[in-house]
Design an enzyme around this catalytic site. Structure first.
Site, short mmCIF file in Angstrom:
data_model
loop_
_atom_site.label_atom_id
_atom_site.label_comp_id
_atom_site.label_asym_id
_atom_site.label_seq_id
_atom_site.Cartn_x
_atom_site.Cartn_y
_atom_site.Cartn_z
N HIS B 148 39.40 52.86 81.45
CA HIS B 148 38.95 53.63 80.29
C HIS B 148 37.46 53.79 80.41
CE1 HIS B 148 39.06 55.06 76.10
NE2 HIS B 148 37.83 54.58 76.07
N CYS B 149 37.03 55.01 80.51
CA CYS B 149 35.61 55.26 80.72
C CYS B 149 34.93 55.55 79.39
CB CYS B 149 35.43 56.46 81.65
SG CYS B 149 33.70 56.76 82.06
N PRO B 150 33.99 54.73 78.99
CA PRO B 150 33.31 54.98 77.71
C PRO B 150 32.37 56.18 77.78
CG PRO B 150 32.38 53.04 78.79
CD PRO B 150 33.53 53.49 79.63
N ASN B 153 34.57 58.78 77.07
CA ASN B 153 35.40 58.42 75.93
C ASN B 153 36.85 58.82 76.15
OD1 ASN B 153 35.98 57.37 73.41
ND2 ASN B 153 35.65 59.31 72.39
N ASN B 154 37.35 58.50 77.32
CA ASN B 154 38.71 58.89 77.64
C ASN B 154 39.23 57.94 78.71
OD1 ASN B 154 41.05 60.35 77.55
ND2 ASN B 154 40.28 62.08 78.73
#
Lengths: 144, 728
Positions: B148-150, B153-154
């Site tokens: 999950h890549c902040p 945001n996805n």
């Protein structure tokens, strides 16, 4: 879903149960379904027909996921147009999915519905299972 | 407990084909806003202040080139941010009916000769496909979950990994461009550095330089991942460390798969074509022999077990057996439902199917057999599963009440089923924690039979008709028992340890060394004592109901762990184990059986001693079967949340002949979340199984590491700063 057993209601047969044909992961994460014939269908369907249906589905999915020149060109074109091409063009996978939808509908009409079965397109289940709905056969008497 | 009944139903009915709405959390948008601001802002400034001079001095190709790269970066950034990563829709209610709480927590599949474990997702209600993981931030299962890549945001999954990868590459290129051309500008304007243009250019250069290091590092990391055909999740949890990756097709193929494959379809938000096919009786039927009908009953019992014929036939079977003789075969799935609050579906199915027979009701309320105790307990179990993420502590206690019901399979191998009811749900696959044994009385029975069975840990995931026919009553507790642990596991660290030990009374060696656990439990920590108290009332009941249990009475009472067993070897080991446990759950045993002792390390279960000691003895002969799957130290502090990776036996049993086995479960997200405790146990303990007798638990993705690693535990720091321990 409970339904009263009246003659009028026979127009909508009740769902007896559902069989789920699972994915076959033996060759990786490619979309492929198991061709093992579920026992619940033994009284309803021929093994060969079932296997043929599943095998055709597997072939179609393999075609959708094929890494070929076509998919590569599609990717390049999409990149060059900053992915705006996706707004107007349908991807290769989607085209094959439509083909699969038509095939399933065709199979349902010709083979499965007359036997009181219904195939559900696996894409609706996230390509995890092929759901086969078994309808209760009231015409014979006690449900089987 | 009663209070949870609603929760379980709610959890199950949950969201049919979509994710439930989540609260708006502004903090989620901070990183992505910052990233966007920096990217767009810096580039705009660059274009305004630096590019005019560049196009004059050199040529206008340069700004055009920079603009093209910038557009590429932006496009990939938008695709990575807004594209569905490959979210699986929640399973329909019908689909998980049979997988409810009787089914095992894990299913094993073989991929190119390698055993891969598929874990049951209690939120999404299906067994997660290989490489799929549940993201706790997005609350969805994502296909080919990477992380999950902040910054976007996805989640990054199957569908948008390509865009994320291209974003990284193009961003690195863009940063290099900005920095490089900015440097050119500054070098040509050394005497005019006080002009606003130069100042802005230098500021932009600083920003670019600052971001260059992490972005380039991440790009390089992902290049390696793509070449090796791994996801970030798999890399960070060390799934393939020293093993074989079943998902790789060679470097070139991996790269072309990422870059050249056709865009994967989305599963959510699809227009469902209306069912235009009419299904009307009379239906065509193929010819069917009587033998086929008979055979149908016992076949494929795990899935799709809802036929009325089956229920009818199973009823007949049960009717024919007296409840007091030997435990009846496990009730068929429909019968197990009665106790649960899923009344609507069950009742409807019952109504529409064959007429109810009196025998059906026999199994509804608890009756004098293992099944009854089981059903009484299944409620809390089921509820626990539904409430998995809510109250670990309470569920721990609850699960601890499932004492003997959650027995481990190992004891069931040989004698197994005899006692009936030893619901060995092995057919379903591995169990989440410990040797997924059958539930219910099996616990007691397995305790008694442990002596015979121990060799068994050959927990295979193949469905055996024997197992199916006998698994029955207790199998219901299986999943619930495990899921009780399991939710905790996901919350903390996947592992059996604490909770599973608490709940498992004596049972068969859950993770290998039962005896110590049971012996230690009563005197060790207060939690276990309370668990033991809770267990004790249950156990005797289970015990008495099962006639086949041999040393039950002794076995079951937690208060006298050493009843009937006074092996000096045991006492020495017990002493060692106690000592080890005091050291924060890390295994510090120096005994030769350290392998499985370690697995047990964290707080010993409240099971009874004797059967365990029997197990122990048998285990001595079979150390390999007990590969500790739980890195003792990592996440287990007495009574702590950590749940060590469940059982090794199932995969191990299978893996004896295989080269590698790994669990498909990985941390829900790449970014460690402190709130989730140990999160994933990553590869669980599978890895080591076949390798060596002292199998190694796979590294645990723990957010905190225990203070003192036990003997042979190695701390490893993974990418992203997470540390985990591997027991060597």
């Amino acid at each position: 879903m409970a339904e009263t057993h009246s003659l009028q209601d026979l127009q909508q047969p009740t769902v007896s149960s559902k069989v789920y044909v699972q994915r076959d992961y033996s060759s990786g994460t490619l979309s492929k379904f198991q061709t093992k014939f579920p026992s619940e269908l033994e009284s309803r369907l021929d093994k060969q027909q079932f296997e043929e249906t599943i095998q055709t589905l597997n072939n179609l999915y393999a075609e959708a996921e094929k890494l070929g020149g076509k998919s590569y060109l599609e990717g390049c074109l999409a990149c060059l147009t900053a992915y705006t091409i996706f707004l107007c063009m349908e991807t290769h996978y989607e085209k094959v999915l439509k083909k699969i939808g038509r095939y399933i509908k065709d199979q349902n009409e010709k083979i499965y519905a007359p036997r009181g079965l219904l195939l559900t397109d696996p894409i609706e289940r996230g390509l995890r299972v092929v759901e086969i709905t078994i309808f209760e056969d009231r015409s014979i008497g006690s449900g089987r | 407990m009663p209070g949870f009944s609603g929760g379980g139903v709610g959890g199950g009915v949950g969201g049919p084909a979509s994710a439930p709405p989540r609260a708006f959390r502004p903090s989620r948008y901070v990183p992505v806003s910052a990233a966007t601001t920096f990217l767009v802002g810096s580039t705009t400034l660059f274009f305004c202040f630096t590019c005019p001079w560049l196009s004059e001095y050199f040529s206008s190709v340069i700004p055009i080139y920079i603009a093209v790269i910038f557009l590429l970066t932006l496009a990939n950034f938008c695709m990575a941010t807004f594209m569905d990563p490959g979210v699986f829709p929640r399973a329909e209610e019908d689909e998980d009916k049979e997988d409810d709480f009787r089914a095992p927590l894990y299913k094993t599949v073989e991929i190119k000769g390698i055993q891969v474990r598929m874990k049951w997702c209690s939120t999404c209600r299906f067994y997660r496909p290989p490489r799929c993981s549940h993201c706790s931030v997005c609350d969805n299962c994502v296909e080919d979950f990477d992380h999950h890549c902040p910054w976007v945001n996805n989640c990054i999954g199957r569908r948008n990994y390509r865009y994320f990868f291209l974003f990284l590459i193009s961003l690195t290129t863009h940063i290099i461009n900005i920095f490089g051309f900015g440097l050119v500008y500054v070098l040509h304007h050394r005497q005019q550095l006080d002009t606003p243009h130069a100042a802005v250019t230098m500021a932009v250069m600083c920003v670019a330089g600052l971001f260059f290091v992490p972005v380039a590092g991440l790009t390089g990391f992902h290049m390696v991942l793509v070449a090796r055909g791994r996801t970030t999740n798999e890399q960070v949890t060390g799934k393939f460390r020293g093993g074989v990756n079943p998902f790789t097709n060679g470097c070139m193929r991996n790269i072309s798969h990422v870059l050249c494959s056709s865009q994967a379809p989305r599963y959510m938000g699809r227009l469902q074509s209306p069912q235009s096919v009419e299904v009307q009786p009379p239906f065509v039927r193929p010819p069917l022999t009587e033998a086929q009908l008979e055979a149908k009953v016992l076949d494929n019992g795990i899935q799709n077990d809802r036929h009325s014929t089956r229920s009818k036939i199973s009823l007949d079977q049960m009717e024919s057996q007296s409840a007091d003789a030997e435990p009846p075969p496990p009730p068929k799935p429909e019968l197990r439902y009665p106790g649960l609050p899923r009344a609507d579906t069950e009742e409807s199915s019952l109504l529409t199917e064959a007429p109810l027979t009196p025998s059906m009701f026999k199994y509804r309320p608890p009756y004098n057999s293992p099944g009854r105790n089981h059903s009484a307990i299944t409620h809390p179990n089921k509820m626990i599963r539904g409430e998995s993420l809510d109250s670990p502590s309470t569920s721990i206690l609850q699960s601890s009440r499932q004492p003997s019901y959650r027995s481990e399979p190992s004891s069931l191998d040989g004698a197994t089923v005899v006692g009936g009811g030893v619901g060995v749900r092995r057919g379903g696959g591995e169990r989440g924690e410990g040797p997924g044994g059958p539930g219910g009385t099996a616990g007691g029975m397995s305790g008694g039979m442990s002596g015979h069975s121990l060799t068994g840990r050959s927990y295979t995931s193949y469905p055996s008709s024997l197992v199916l026919s006998t698994g029955g009553s207790h199998s219901s507790s299986l999943r619930s028992a495990h899921t009780a642990h399991n939710p905790l596991a996901t919350l903390q660290s996947e592992g059996t340890t604490d909770t599973s030990y608490k709940s498992l009374a004596n049972q068969t060696p859950r993770n290998g060394s039962l005896s110590y656990d049971s012996l230690l439990t009563p005197s060790e920590s207060p939690e276990f004592e309370s668990a033991a108290h809770e267990l004790s009332p249950q156990k005797p009941r289970a015990l008495f109901s099962s006639k086949t249990i041999m040393s039950q009475p002794e076995v079951m009472s937690p208060s006298s762990p050493l009843q009937g067993y006074t092996s000096p070897f045991l006492s020495a080991q017990i002493a060692q184990q106690r000592e080890g446990q005091l050291l924060q759950g890390s295994a510090t045993f120096s005994s030769p059986h350290r392998a499985y002792l370690r697995a047990v390390s964290p707080p010993p279960p409240s099971s009874s001693g004797p059967p365990e000691s029997q197990h122990l003895l048998h285990h001595n002969h079979d150390p390999s079967s007990r590969a500790p799957r739980n890195p003792s130290s990592s996440s287990s502090s007495p009574g702590a949340r950590s749940l060590e990776p469940p059982v090794s036996p199932p995969p191990r049993g299978l893996s004896l002949g295989k080269s590698y086995s790994y669990t498909g479960e990985a941390g829900p997200q790449y970014k460690p979340q402190p709130t989730r405790g140990g999160t994933v146990l990553g590869g669980g303990g599978v890895g080591g199984g076949q390798q060596a007798p002292q199998s190694i638990s796979r590294p645990v993705l723990a957010n905190h590491t225990t203070a003192k690693p036990g003997g042979g535990v190695k701390k490893v720091t993974g990418v992203g700063g997470t540390t985990y321990e591997i027991s060597v």
